[in-house]
Design a protein around this motif. Structure first.
Motif, PDB file in Angstrom:
ATOM      1  N   VAL A 329      -3.212   5.220  -0.730  1.00  0.00           N
ATOM      2  CA  VAL A 329      -2.702   4.381   0.360  1.00  0.00           C
ATOM      3  C   VAL A 329      -1.702   3.379  -0.203  1.00  0.00           C
ATOM      4  CG1 VAL A 329      -3.246   2.804   2.249  1.00  0.00           C
ATOM      5  CG2 VAL A 329      -4.904   4.576   1.591  1.00  0.00           C
ATOM      6  N   ASN A 330      -0.449   3.503   0.223  1.00  0.00           N
ATOM      7  CA  ASN A 330       0.559   2.482  -0.051  1.00  0.00           C
ATOM      8  C   ASN A 330       0.658   1.644   1.220  1.00  0.00           C
ATOM      9  OD1 ASN A 330       0.970   3.561  -2.571  1.00  0.00           O
ATOM     10  ND2 ASN A 330       2.867   4.606  -2.045  1.00  0.00           N
ATOM     11  N   LEU A 331       0.003   0.507   1.229  1.00  0.00           N
ATOM     12  CA  LEU A 331      -0.171  -0.290   2.437  1.00  0.00           C
ATOM     13  C   LEU A 331       1.039  -1.177   2.696  1.00  0.00           C
ATOM     14  CD1 LEU A 331      -2.069  -1.132   4.743  1.00  0.00           C
ATOM     15  CD2 LEU A 331      -2.993  -2.893   3.217  1.00  0.00           C
ATOM     16  N   LEU A 341      13.787  -7.932   9.383  1.00  0.00           N
ATOM     17  CA  LEU A 341      12.460  -7.375   9.156  1.00  0.00           C
ATOM     18  C   LEU A 341      12.460  -6.402   7.986  1.00  0.00           C
ATOM     19  CD1 LEU A 341       9.498  -6.921  10.188  1.00  0.00           C
ATOM     20  CD2 LEU A 341      10.430  -5.008  11.506  1.00  0.00           C
ATOM     21  N   THR A 342      11.498  -6.556   7.082  1.00  0.00           N
ATOM     22  CA  THR A 342      11.283  -5.590   6.011  1.00  0.00           C
ATOM     23  C   THR A 342       9.813  -5.220   5.988  1.00  0.00           C
ATOM     24  OG1 THR A 342      10.863  -7.301   4.334  1.00  0.00           O
ATOM     25  CG2 THR A 342      13.145  -6.571   4.620  1.00  0.00           C
ATOM     26  N   VAL A 343       9.512  -4.057   5.416  1.00  0.00           N
ATOM     27  CA  VAL A 343       8.118  -3.614   5.325  1.00  0.00           C
ATOM     28  C   VAL A 343       7.826  -3.185   3.888  1.00  0.00           C
ATOM     29  CG1 VAL A 343       6.306  -2.186   6.363  1.00  0.00           C
ATOM     30  CG2 VAL A 343       8.330  -2.782   7.707  1.00  0.00           C
ATOM     31  N   PRO A 344       7.690  -4.127   2.968  1.00  0.00           N
ATOM     32  CA  PRO A 344       7.298  -3.775   1.601  1.00  0.00           C
ATOM     33  C   PRO A 344       5.856  -3.286   1.596  1.00  0.00           C
ATOM     34  CG  PRO A 344       7.292  -6.144   1.880  1.00  0.00           C
ATOM     35  CD  PRO A 344       7.876  -5.580   3.141  1.00  0.00           C
ATOM     36  N   ASN A 345       5.507  -2.530   0.592  1.00  0.00           N
ATOM     37  CA  ASN A 345       4.144  -1.999   0.560  1.00  0.00           C
ATOM     38  C   ASN A 345       3.487  -2.205  -0.793  1.00  0.00           C
ATOM     39  OD1 ASN A 345       4.494   0.725  -1.076  1.00  0.00           O
ATOM     40  ND2 ASN A 345       6.152   0.709   0.429  1.00  0.00           N
ATOM     41  N   ILE A 346       2.164  -2.272  -0.757  1.00  0.00           N
ATOM     42  CA  ILE A 346       1.344  -2.427  -1.957  1.00  0.00           C
ATOM     43  C   ILE A 346       0.934  -1.041  -2.413  1.00  0.00           C
ATOM     44  CG2 ILE A 346      -0.791  -3.392  -2.885  1.00  0.00           C
ATOM     45  CD1 ILE A 346      -0.650  -5.504  -0.672  1.00  0.00           C
ATOM     46  N   LYS A 347       1.416  -0.649  -3.581  1.00  0.00           N
ATOM     47  CA  LYS A 347       1.128   0.683  -4.090  1.00  0.00           C
ATOM     48  C   LYS A 347      -0.356   0.825  -4.459  1.00  0.00           C
ATOM     49  CE  LYS A 347       5.507   2.073  -4.003  1.00  0.00           C
ATOM     50  NZ  LYS A 347       6.131   0.975  -3.278  1.00  0.00           N
ATOM     51  N   ASP A 348      -0.952   1.970  -4.059  1.00  0.00           N
ATOM     52  CA  ASP A 348      -2.354   2.282  -4.371  1.00  0.00           C
ATOM     53  C   ASP A 348      -3.273   1.125  -3.983  1.00  0.00           C
ATOM     54  OD1 ASP A 348      -1.895   4.889  -5.522  1.00  0.00           O
ATOM     55  OD2 ASP A 348      -1.012   3.860  -7.230  1.00  0.00           O
ATOM     56  N   ALA A 349      -3.056   0.601  -2.794  1.00  0.00           N
ATOM     57  CA  ALA A 349      -3.867  -0.527  -2.329  1.00  0.00           C
ATOM     58  C   ALA A 349      -5.336  -0.162  -2.201  1.00  0.00           C
ATOM     59  CB  ALA A 349      -3.339  -1.021  -0.980  1.00  0.00           C
ATOM     60  N   ASP A 350      -5.611   1.114  -1.940  1.00  0.00           N
ATOM     61  CA  ASP A 350      -7.010   1.545  -1.774  1.00  0.00           C
ATOM     62  C   ASP A 350      -7.807   1.430  -3.065  1.00  0.00           C
ATOM     63  OD1 ASP A 350      -5.136   3.602  -2.544  1.00  0.00           O
ATOM     64  OD2 ASP A 350      -6.793   5.032  -2.461  1.00  0.00           O
ATOM     65  N   ALA A 351      -7.126   1.325  -4.199  1.00  0.00           N
ATOM     66  CA  ALA A 351      -7.825   1.232  -5.486  1.00  0.00           C
ATOM     67  C   ALA A 351      -8.088  -0.217  -5.891  1.00  0.00           C
ATOM     68  CB  ALA A 351      -7.007   1.924  -6.575  1.00  0.00           C
ATOM     69  N   LEU A 352      -7.640  -1.178  -5.089  1.00  0.00           N
ATOM     70  CA  LEU A 352      -7.769  -2.590  -5.463  1.00  0.00           C
ATOM     71  C   LEU A 352      -9.030  -3.209  -4.860  1.00  0.00           C
ATOM     72  CD1 LEU A 352      -4.095  -3.816  -4.867  1.00  0.00           C
ATOM     73  CD2 LEU A 352      -5.142  -3.105  -7.026  1.00  0.00           C
ATOM     74  N   PRO A 353      -9.830  -3.898  -5.664  1.00  0.00           N
ATOM     75  CA  PRO A 353     -10.929  -4.686  -5.102  1.00  0.00           C
ATOM     76  C   PRO A 353     -10.369  -5.866  -4.311  1.00  0.00           C
ATOM     77  CG  PRO A 353     -10.739  -5.074  -7.465  1.00  0.00           C
ATOM     78  CD  PRO A 353      -9.787  -3.968  -7.134  1.00  0.00           C
ATOM     79  N   LEU A 354     -11.189  -6.511  -3.522  1.00  0.00           N
ATOM     80  CA  LEU A 354     -10.716  -7.543  -2.606  1.00  0.00           C
ATOM     81  C   LEU A 354      -9.943  -8.668  -3.296  1.00  0.00           C
ATOM     82  CD1 LEU A 354     -10.619  -8.293   0.352  1.00  0.00           C
ATOM     83  CD2 LEU A 354     -12.752  -9.577   0.048  1.00  0.00           C
ATOM     84  N   PRO A 355     -10.384  -9.217  -4.439  1.00  0.00           N
ATOM     85  CA  PRO A 355      -9.600 -10.296  -5.067  1.00  0.00           C
ATOM     86  C   PRO A 355      -8.183  -9.854  -5.440  1.00  0.00           C
ATOM     87  CG  PRO A 355     -11.810 -10.236  -5.974  1.00  0.00           C
ATOM     88  CD  PRO A 355     -11.662  -8.998  -5.161  1.00  0.00           C
ATOM     89  N   GLN A 356      -8.035  -8.661  -6.017  1.00  0.00           N
ATOM     90  CA  GLN A 356      -6.713  -8.162  -6.405  1.00  0.00           C
ATOM     91  C   GLN A 356      -5.868  -7.834  -5.171  1.00  0.00           C
ATOM     92  OE1 GLN A 356      -9.517  -7.342  -8.093  1.00  0.00           O
ATOM     93  NE2 GLN A 356      -8.915  -8.505  -9.919  1.00  0.00           N
ATOM     94  N   LEU A 357      -6.502  -7.340  -4.105  1.00  0.00           N
ATOM     95  CA  LEU A 357      -5.773  -7.055  -2.878  1.00  0.00           C
ATOM     96  C   LEU A 357      -5.227  -8.356  -2.274  1.00  0.00           C
ATOM     97  CD1 LEU A 357      -4.882  -5.076  -0.664  1.00  0.00           C
ATOM     98  CD2 LEU A 357      -7.113  -5.421   0.430  1.00  0.00           C
ATOM     99  N   ALA A 358      -6.069  -9.395  -2.269  1.00  0.00           N
ATOM    100  CA  ALA A 358      -5.621 -10.691  -1.740  1.00  0.00           C
ATOM    101  C   ALA A 358      -4.446 -11.233  -2.550  1.00  0.00           C
ATOM    102  CB  ALA A 358      -6.785 -11.679  -1.753  1.00  0.00           C
ATOM    103  N   GLN A 359      -4.511 -11.094  -3.868  1.00  0.00           N
ATOM    104  CA  GLN A 359      -3.434 -11.574  -4.726  1.00  0.00           C
ATOM    105  C   GLN A 359      -2.152 -10.784  -4.477  1.00  0.00           C
ATOM    106  OE1 GLN A 359      -3.833 -14.259  -6.734  1.00  0.00           O
ATOM    107  NE2 GLN A 359      -1.625 -14.180  -7.118  1.00  0.00           N
ATOM    108  N   ALA A 360      -2.291  -9.462  -4.311  1.00  0.00           N
ATOM    109  CA  ALA A 360      -1.120  -8.619  -4.051  1.00  0.00           C
ATOM    110  C   ALA A 360      -0.463  -8.977  -2.725  1.00  0.00           C
ATOM    111  CB  ALA A 360      -1.521  -7.146  -4.063  1.00  0.00           C
ATOM    112  N   LEU A 361      -1.267  -9.277  -1.703  1.00  0.00           N
ATOM    113  CA  LEU A 361      -0.720  -9.680  -0.406  1.00  0.00           C
ATOM    114  C   LEU A 361       0.057 -10.994  -0.518  1.00  0.00           C
ATOM    115  CD1 LEU A 361      -3.747  -8.819   1.916  1.00  0.00           C
ATOM    116  CD2 LEU A 361      -1.479  -7.772   2.011  1.00  0.00           C
ATOM    117  N   ALA A 362      -0.496 -11.945  -1.276  1.00  0.00           N
ATOM    118  CA  ALA A 362       0.176 -13.230  -1.447  1.00  0.00           C
ATOM    119  C   ALA A 362       1.501 -13.063  -2.184  1.00  0.00           C
ATOM    120  CB  ALA A 362      -0.736 -14.194  -2.196  1.00  0.00           C
TER     121      ALA A 362
END
Length: 467
Positions: A329-331, A341-362
């Motif tokens: 999942v590239n979210l 408007l742009t839509v950047p994505n987080i690569k392999d977001a499904d492999a990230l635990p919640l703390p790393q996902l939150a950091q990637a979103l920020a």
């Protein structure tokens, strides 16, 4: 003293297949000494703002374009004075392939280095030639589109008319680029009357503006002043050139809206438990210094729900006539930036635990606001989220990011009377809006996915029943 030579750097295509870019700013001036790969300029493509590194080590001799100029790929933008080392070979970017033996011979023109290796052979004219296209007699604007209206029956032409038509030579459309033709239409200029000063008689923006008798206005072209006796408030309308991110976004949205059959579903959810969970997480040591928002939990809920309905993480390949289901999942996160408007994505977001996902979103949000999102961050998304709640909006019908099967809209969190344990209580409520490509996702699949996301946000403990 060692000999020197002048080398031109032509605007590269940056590996995106785009035809033009806008010079935003120069990081160097004429006379500056630069090193190999030093950032010399910022340019905006139709996708993102990109920093251009220097392909040579030397001295800036001339800047061919000014900030605000829209430049075609392959056009010179800067000249360098570089050392003529023995063989006369210029410095090249790291990673560029070595010139082959044939390129050093007198029979084969030398190819210039660019950001993606070595480009096409540069002809003596400095510009590839195109076959002239002939059209019939033209009056007024040179570009017209055929319209399939019923054709009235007209009497046959007389012999004199036929003779006159036979003597009329077909007019050749002046050579120009689409942006220049658009500018000519905006200014009411007939390109047949404009002499071209560019290579091979190409009509440039400056030619059109000079003919129209007005100075260049990179930011906006204004027209239509207040009539005599009016308010005297000045210009009554503003025309802004469609370019860069805005132009790309518009094309992508039109393509998506008229290619993928959209279906949208809505679900209103009591997210009080999720907000209580966020408050607890913010006080925990594991999330110290990490920004947590409802978007954080919604993103994690989407990633978990996709495991049960993978159809929403797929793509319709029209050319191959295949459905591509992604096992990663590239979210994508829709981001409003000063350039559109742009839509950047987080690569392999499904492999990230919640703390790393939150950091990637920020980090994604901070980079987007600064206008530093790279083309790589904007490509390869598989599913997206748009947080319209930050604008105080409850629900909407999001348009799919091209190539994706679904997009989830998050509404504003509002305090509302809600049924809770058999009674009416004030609860924190939001509405979810899910748009999906009905070629890829059936109504049942879309409904189950949306229900799973809602169940996780309504009661985060439900995750235990889904994983």
């Amino acid at each position: 003293m060692s000999a020197t030579m002048i080398k031109e750097f032509r605007l590269p295509d940056l590996g995106e297949g785009l035809t033009e870019s806008e010079i935003l700013s120069w990081k160097v001036d004429v006379g500056d000494t630069v090193s190999l790969n030093q950032v010399i300029a910022e340019v905006e493509t139709a996708k993102a703002v990109v920093e251009l590194p220097s392909p040579f080590a030397g001295v800036i001799k001339e800047l061919h374009e000014q900030p605000g100029s829209v430049v075609e790929v392959g056009k010179p933008i800067v000249s360098f004075e570089v050392a003529d080392d023995a063989g006369g070979s210029p410095s090249v970017p790291s990673g560029a392939p070595p010139a082959d033996a044939a390129s050093n011979s007198g029979d084969t023109p030398k190819r210039e280095p660019n950001l993606v290796g070595y480009g096409a052979v540069v002809e003596s004219s400095g510009r590839p030639t195109r076959r002239a296209r002939n059209f019939g007699p033209v009056a007024g604007l040179v570009e017209t589109q055929p319209v399939d209206f019923p054709t009235p029956v007209e009497p046959a032409p007389t012999a004199a008319v036929v003779s006159a038509q036979a003597e009329t030579k077909p007019a050749e459309r002046p050579r120009s680029t689409p942006p220049v033709r658009k500018l000519a239409r905006d200014l009411g200029v007939d390109l047949l009357q404009v002499p071209g000063t560019g290579p091979g008689g190409l009509i440039t923006r400056e030619d059109v503006q000079h003919y129209a008798g007005q100075a260049e206005q990179p930011a906006a072209i204004t027209a239509g002043r207040a009539p005599a006796g009016g308010t005297g408030a000045g210009e009554r309308e503003t025309r802004t050139p469609i370019k860069g991110v805005r132009k790309h976004t518009a094309a992508a949205m039109v393509q998506s809206a008229f290619t993928a059959p959209h279906a949208t579903e809505f679900l209103t959810v009591d997210v009080t438990p999720s907000l209580e969970l966020l408050a607890k997480l913010k006080d925990s040591r594991a999330f110290a210094g990490i920004k947590l928002t409802p978007l954080t939990l919604a993103a994690k809920a989407v990633l978990i729900a996709l495991r049960r309905t993978p159809a929403l993480n797929s793509r319709w390949d029209e050319e191959a006539q295949e459905i591509v289901t992604f096992h990663y999942v590239n979210l994508g996160i829709a981001a409003a930036t000063p350039r559109g408007l742009t839509v950047p994505n987080i690569k392999d977001a499904d492999a990230l635990p919640l703390p790393q996902l939150a950091q990637a979103l920020a980090e994604l949000a901070e980079t987007a606001r600064a206008g530093k999102t790279t083309p790589a961050d904007l490509s390869g998304g598989t599913i997206s989220i748009t947080n319209i709640g930050v604008f105080g909006i409850d629900a909407g019908t999001p348009i799919l990011n091209p190539g994706e099967a679904a997009i989830l809209g998050l509404g504003a969190v509002r305090t509302m009377p809600w049924e809770y344990r058999g009674e009416v209580a004030l609860r924190q409520v939001l509405t979810l809006s899910l748009s999906f490509d009905h070629r890829l996702v059936d109504g049942e699949q879309g409904s189950r996915f949306l229900a799973d996301v809602g169940a996780i946000l309504a009661e985060p403990g439900m995750v235990l029943t889904m994983v």
